[in-house]
Design a protein around this motif. Structure first.
Motif, PDB file in Angstrom:
ATOM      1  N   THR A 188      -0.028  -4.689   3.022  1.00 46.04           N
ATOM      2  CA  THR A 188      -1.194  -4.811   3.899  1.00 46.04           C
ATOM      3  C   THR A 188      -2.193  -5.770   3.271  1.00 46.04           C
ATOM      4  OG1 THR A 188      -2.307  -2.981   2.805  1.00 46.04           O
ATOM      5  CG2 THR A 188      -0.958  -2.429   4.736  1.00 46.04           C
ATOM      6  N   CYS A 224       0.122   3.438   3.337  1.00 47.53           N
ATOM      7  CA  CYS A 224       0.631   2.840   4.579  1.00 47.53           C
ATOM      8  C   CYS A 224       2.114   2.507   4.468  1.00 47.53           C
ATOM      9  CB  CYS A 224      -0.132   1.558   4.911  1.00 47.53           C
ATOM     10  SG  CYS A 224      -1.904   1.785   5.047  1.00 47.53           S
ATOM     11  N   CYS A 274       0.848  -1.196   0.000  1.00 48.30           N
ATOM     12  CA  CYS A 274       0.000   0.000   0.000  1.00 48.30           C
ATOM     13  C   CYS A 274       0.886   1.249   0.000  1.00 48.30           C
ATOM     14  CB  CYS A 274      -0.916   0.007   1.216  1.00 48.30           C
ATOM     15  SG  CYS A 274      -1.886   1.533   1.314  1.00 48.30           S
ATOM     16  N   CYS A 330      -7.141  -1.267   0.506  1.00 45.87           N
ATOM     17  CA  CYS A 330      -6.318  -1.542   1.672  1.00 45.87           C
ATOM     18  C   CYS A 330      -7.205  -1.638   2.915  1.00 45.87           C
ATOM     19  CB  CYS A 330      -5.288  -0.428   1.836  1.00 45.87           C
ATOM     20  SG  CYS A 330      -4.365  -0.539   3.378  1.00 45.87           S
ATOM     21  N   CYS A 383      -6.350   1.829   5.161  1.00 43.09           N
ATOM     22  CA  CYS A 383      -6.633   3.198   4.703  1.00 43.09           C
ATOM     23  C   CYS A 383      -7.629   3.251   3.554  1.00 43.09           C
ATOM     24  CB  CYS A 383      -5.336   3.894   4.326  1.00 43.09           C
ATOM     25  SG  CYS A 383      -4.601   3.186   2.852  1.00 43.09           S
TER      26      CYS A 383
HETATM   27 ZN    ZN Z   1      -3.154   1.398   3.220  1.00 47.17          ZN
END
Ligand code: ZN
Length: 306
Positions: A43, A39, A36, A56, A59
């Motif tokens: 993930t 992030c 991601c 994700c 987020c």
């Molecule tokens: Zn993310």
């Protein structure tokens, strides 16, 4: 080695829904997991079928497994795309846009565009070595002329093509502007390893293959069969069979298909057709079903640095 078969039944089981196709693309594209951006780590992602994307878990950032591929932004459902690729892989002679139009219930124009998009992904860059055969041919007969009186043979409606095959191995096949020495030699140099043994017919352009590279005492071991004298195989004392049957056998597929199946091909897409037949020929001995090899060429793989 026995090739693994992938039947219509298998196809319908594994690629029936858009979600199944997306899942396959995800695994193919991100074998190490999805990194991601936001992030900044790998993930867990969840499928969002309505967006043809994965989001994700933390987020919600979306990633699309079709991005940068021929599937991206297409209104045609993924299982239909996969079905066309399956058909490409299954036949030896090729499938026409007309057949696809009928079987998928999409317009002819869309079907043709999809087929040409798939073909455009099938170009490969092989290096041949060992015993190789070289031969040029003329392919085409553009739609415009189909059904009307045409010039035969090396007429204006056919385009010259050059091909090289490693015996029992891969094919390199190119549409070329002409069959002059200055056109063919760079292709040979790029795709046939120096020191290989090359077999051709008596076409005069091939005569200097032996000493192509002035820095070497010989570039290729070259031997010819004399077709104009009715000679098709020459048996050398060392047991080598000098002939060009394998490359001529290869050319017969696009030649017959363009005439009989596709009923003419436009100049612009001719290389695509040549790619398609060369791809099938080059992978005919693969263990993996051709369908998956084709998908591999269509989808970029994004590996994470270890
Ligand atoms: Zn993310």
């Amino acid at each position: 080695m026995e090739a693994i078969t992938f039947t219509l039944h298998d196809f319908l089981r594994d690629f029936y829904t858009p979600a199944q196709c997306l899942e396959y693309l995800r695994k193919l594209r991100w074998p190490d997991g999805i990194h991601c951006r936001k992030c900044d780590r790998v993930t867990k992602h969840h499928l969002r079928p309505e967006k043809k994307a994965y989001s994700c878990q933390y987020c919600g950032t979306l990633v699309r497994p079709t991005k940068g591929t021929i599937f991206f932004g297409s209104k045609v459902a993924l299982p239909n795309w996969f079905w066309i690729i399956f058909q490409f892989a299954k036949t030896r002679t090729g499938i026409t846009a007309k057949q696809i139009e009928r079987e998928l219930g999409i317009t002819y124009k869309t079907a043709l565009r999809m087929c040409n998009a798939v073909r455009s992904c099938l170009e490969e860059d092989h290096t041949l070595s060992g015993q190789c055969e070289l031969d040029e041919t003329y392919l085409g007969n553009s739609r415009r002329y189909f059904g009307r009186k045409r010039k035969r043979g090396r007429g204006a409606d056919k385009r010259p093509c050059f091909g090289a095959v490693q015996r029992g191995g891969a094919v390199v096949a190119k549409v070329v502007p002409n069959t002059k020495r200055e056109t063919l030699y760079p292709i040979i140099e790029e795709h046939v390893e120096k020191g290989s043994e090359v077999f051709t017919d008596e076409y005069k352009v091939y005569a200097s293959l032996e000493k192509m590279d002035p820095n070497l005492s010989w570039t290729y071991r070259h031997d010819t069969v004399n077709h104009s004298q009715g000679q098709y195989v020459k048996y050398r004392r060392d047991g080598t069979e000098v002939h060009t049957n394998e490359i001529e056998g290869f050319w017969s597929y696009p030649k017959n298909a363009i005439k009989g199946v596709h009923r003419g091909v436009s100049d612009r897409h001719l290389q695509g057709y040549v790619n398609e037949y060369a791809f099938r020929q080059s992978h005919r001995k693969d263990e993996q079903p051709l369908f998956f090899t084709m998908l591999r060429h269509i989808v970029p793989v994004e590996r994470l640095a270890a």
